[in-house]
Write an enzyme that holds these catalytic residues in place. Structure first.
Site, mmCIF file in Angstrom:
data_model
loop_
_atom_site.group_PDB
_atom_site.id
_atom_site.type_symbol
_atom_site.label_atom_id
_atom_site.label_comp_id
_atom_site.label_asym_id
_atom_site.label_seq_id
_atom_site.Cartn_x
_atom_site.Cartn_y
_atom_site.Cartn_z
ATOM 1 C CE1 TYR A 205 -3.700 2.494 0.463
ATOM 2 C CE2 TYR A 205 -2.400 3.327 2.302
ATOM 3 C CZ TYR A 205 -3.457 3.458 1.411
ATOM 4 O OH TYR A 205 -4.261 4.585 1.465
ATOM 5 C CE LYS A 209 -3.002 5.207 -1.922
ATOM 6 N NZ LYS A 209 -4.180 5.935 -2.430
#
Length: 331
Positions: A205, A209
């Site tokens: 994750y 990003k």
């Protein structure tokens, strides 16, 4: 990212932001505007959509995978804002490129489009291949930017017709500070990310990003707002209560969330601000409703080279899905 960098460039800002900064309550009048918020059936997206409805948008589109959940969110927003006939629910599944294309095609029928806030995303530690990539890469990166590029023509058209500079906002995160991103040293960055044997799902994750940050910066670097006619920015909502971390629902995490986290409503204010931000924010990282520096891995030595490589590889993937889609940037 080294532990030294975490303590010197990330942790102090995180603590200050979470404990001493409260993003301003949105008050900008949105009369006449049409705004799309993806992933708006729950969490930050739903609260941002609620703000936009309260601020008097003419049309608000909730884009989400489950139309049933979207309709429930619509009813909730209508009840709290006392506004009906404003919110529409459109189906969008970022794990299906056909769904992304269909959504963009449907958007062509809109009278105008002032902003799209791309908030939808996933966080998972389980490796799964979806549409030719690891599922987080497909959802948070490939489909997110496929949608962005497919929406640019409509945003530009609205800009010409209504003498505005529309906004395309990607909801990124300060967690892009927290990965060393070793995949950048591979001969193929996305090849390494998509390899079941090499995939480091513990910080996937964070990496997704970071990739959003790099791509937004490179698009803006190559295409200033005078050329895009659309403001492209990316925003950090801070650490907020949301369903994003439901796979990490442990007792220690719940304690940390209780101590550190902003409410979902407070975090959503940053999304509203970014979606209404001026062209001066083009290519900029917004945090606490102001421009802030990105991670050292982005702005430091080698950052620009990594940025260019990521965009080059992603461009090839996107053009494979929709031939010529990146040419819209030069239109």
């Amino acid at each position: 990212m080294s532990m030294v960098n975490i303590f010197t460039s990330f942790l102090p800002h995180l603590l200050y932001s979470q404990f001493f900064v409260t993003p301003q309550y949105p008050t900008t009048d949105c009369t006449g505007k049409t705004i799309i918020v993806t992933g708006a059936n729950v969490g930050l997206g739903m609260e941002a959509a609620r703000h936009y409805a309260r601020l008097n948008v003419e049309k608000l589109i909730i884009a989400c995978r489950s139309t049933e959940k979207g309709e429930a969110a619509k009813r909730d927003i209508e009840a709290s804002t006392k506004r009906s006939g404003v919110v529409e629910v459109w189906q969008l599944d970022l794990q299906s490129y056909d769904s992304v294309k269909a959504f963009a095609k449907r958007a062509e029928s809109l009278k105008r489009l002032d902003a799209i806030v791309e908030n939808a995303g996933i966080s998972t530690r389980e490796y799964q291949s979806v549409a030719g990539n690891e599922s987080t890469v497909t959802t948070n990166v490939v489909s997110t930017f496929l949608l962005a590029l497919l929406m640019l023509p409509k945003l530009r058209e609205s800009g010409r017709n209504f003498n505005i500079t529309p906004t395309l906002t990607i909801v990124a995160s300060e967690v892009h500070f927290l990965t060393a991103f070793p995949e950048r040293k591979a001969s193929s960055i996305f090849g390494a990310l998509n390899s079941p044997k090499e995939a480091r799902m513990g910080d996937r994750y964070f990496v997704s990003k970071l990739l959003e940050v790099l791509v937004c910066r490179e698009i803006a670097r190559e295409h200033p707002v005078e050329k895009t006619k659309v403001t492209i920015n990316f925003v950090n909502p801070g650490w907020c209560h949301s369903q994003l971390m439901r796979e990490m629902d442990t007792a220690p995490i719940r304690v940390l969330q209780k101590i550190f986290c902003r409410t979902t409503e407070v975090g959503s204010r940053t999304l509203v601000h970014a979606g209404l931000a001026s062209p001066e924010t083009h290519g900029k990282y917004l945090s606490d409703c102001k421009t802030m520096p990105c991670a050292p891995l982005v702005e430091g030595k080698g950052g620009l080279e990594t940025q260019k490589r990521v965009w080059q590889e992603l461009s090839e993937i996107l053009n494979g899905i929709e031939p010529g889609v990146t040419k819209v940037l030069d239109a």
